[in-house]
Design a protein around this motif. Sequence first.
Motif, PDB file in Angstrom:
ATOM      1  N   ASN A 110       0.719  -1.292   0.167  1.00  0.00           N
ATOM      2  CA  ASN A 110      -0.200  -0.170   0.036  1.00  0.00           C
ATOM      3  C   ASN A 110       0.853   1.206   0.047  1.00  0.00           C
ATOM      4  O   ASN A 110       0.588   2.295  -0.611  1.00  0.00           O
ATOM      5  N   SER A 134       1.917   2.074  -3.370  1.00  0.00           N
ATOM      6  CA  SER A 134       1.147   2.386  -4.329  1.00  0.00           C
ATOM      7  C   SER A 134       0.655   3.960  -4.064  1.00  0.00           C
ATOM      8  O   SER A 134       0.671   4.701  -4.948  1.00  0.00           O
ATOM      9  N   ILE A 135       0.477   4.049  -2.714  1.00  0.00           N
ATOM     10  CA  ILE A 135       0.272   5.716  -2.405  1.00  0.00           C
ATOM     11  C   ILE A 135       1.334   6.538  -2.817  1.00  0.00           C
ATOM     12  O   ILE A 135       1.106   7.650  -3.336  1.00  0.00           O
ATOM     13  N   SER A 159       1.667   7.140  -6.400  1.00  0.00           N
ATOM     14  CA  SER A 159       0.717   8.098  -6.817  1.00  0.00           C
ATOM     15  C   SER A 159       0.829   9.408  -6.760  1.00  0.00           C
ATOM     16  O   SER A 159       0.222  10.128  -7.400  1.00  0.00           O
ATOM     17  N   ARG A 160       1.478   9.647  -5.531  1.00  0.00           N
ATOM     18  CA  ARG A 160       2.005  11.343  -5.489  1.00  0.00           C
ATOM     19  C   ARG A 160       3.448  11.542  -6.197  1.00  0.00           C
ATOM     20  O   ARG A 160       3.954  12.602  -6.092  1.00  0.00           O
ATOM     21  N   VAL A 204      -3.382  10.110   4.137  1.00  0.00           N
ATOM     22  CA  VAL A 204      -4.321   9.121   4.300  1.00  0.00           C
ATOM     23  C   VAL A 204      -4.438   8.720   5.838  1.00  0.00           C
ATOM     24  O   VAL A 204      -3.572   9.083   6.840  1.00  0.00           O
ATOM     25  N   ASP A 230      -5.622   3.003   5.809  1.00  0.00           N
ATOM     26  CA  ASP A 230      -5.501   2.758   4.468  1.00  0.00           C
ATOM     27  C   ASP A 230      -4.342   2.131   4.136  1.00  0.00           C
ATOM     28  O   ASP A 230      -4.394   1.669   2.947  1.00  0.00           O
ATOM     29  N   ARG A 281     -11.011  -0.126  -0.089  1.00  0.00           N
ATOM     30  CA  ARG A 281     -10.302   1.286  -0.169  1.00  0.00           C
ATOM     31  C   ARG A 281     -11.163   2.052   0.876  1.00  0.00           C
ATOM     32  O   ARG A 281     -12.292   2.056   1.108  1.00  0.00           O
ATOM     33  N   GLU A 284      -6.429   8.816  -1.433  1.00  0.00           N
ATOM     34  CA  GLU A 284      -5.994   7.573  -2.222  1.00  0.00           C
ATOM     35  C   GLU A 284      -6.986   6.906  -2.912  1.00  0.00           C
ATOM     36  O   GLU A 284      -6.896   6.470  -4.199  1.00  0.00           O
ATOM     37  N   TRP A 285      -8.312   6.933  -2.317  1.00  0.00           N
ATOM     38  CA  TRP A 285      -9.588   6.263  -2.962  1.00  0.00           C
ATOM     39  C   TRP A 285      -9.783   7.097  -4.238  1.00  0.00           C
ATOM     40  O   TRP A 285     -10.009   6.630  -5.187  1.00  0.00           O
ATOM     41  N   SER A 343      -7.395   6.622  -6.986  1.00  0.00           N
ATOM     42  CA  SER A 343      -7.395   5.202  -7.767  1.00  0.00           C
ATOM     43  C   SER A 343      -8.694   4.842  -8.373  1.00  0.00           C
ATOM     44  O   SER A 343      -8.668   3.845  -9.038  1.00  0.00           O
TER      45      SER A 343
END
Length: 162
Positions: free
Chosen positions: A10, A13-14, A17-18, A61, A65, A75, A81-82, A85
Amino acid sequence: MSRRRNAGENLISIRESRMWTQIRLAREAGVSPTTVSGIESGRIERPHFGTLRKLARALGVRPEDLLAPRDGTERAPLSLEWALSSGEEEFERGLEHAPLEGLRALSRALAQEMERLRKLYETLPEESEQRRVLKARIRRVAADSGSVEASILAHPENRRTP
């Protein structure tokens, strides 16, 4: 598998994504880069909850999460994050019956993300691939922000009866 073991996947991923590096996350969270790397690689299988709390706070988050399974079923609703994604339909469905405070919190998180993306965009070279990708991401965050604002305006708690 332990819920804390989900944290590494996780976190990657988070963080990605940033568009953050492990070093930036470590600096923002006040932990060592070795800790971030260890959690992400699985060398640290059961990170201390205080560490997870710091990482979650830096990423904007909830600690939960970072612990949720990545199968897409858990999620956190209305988290940044939600929002980033989820698909368009899932996002809109999530806004439909959301509590007003949740919508306001998501609106604030999206505004902060927009500001962060704009600053990053300004640092990238003209005509770069990263800049093009970031521009598309800015458009998505702007669209999501507009949907959240419309949901806030249409929320039953905001409707006044004469």
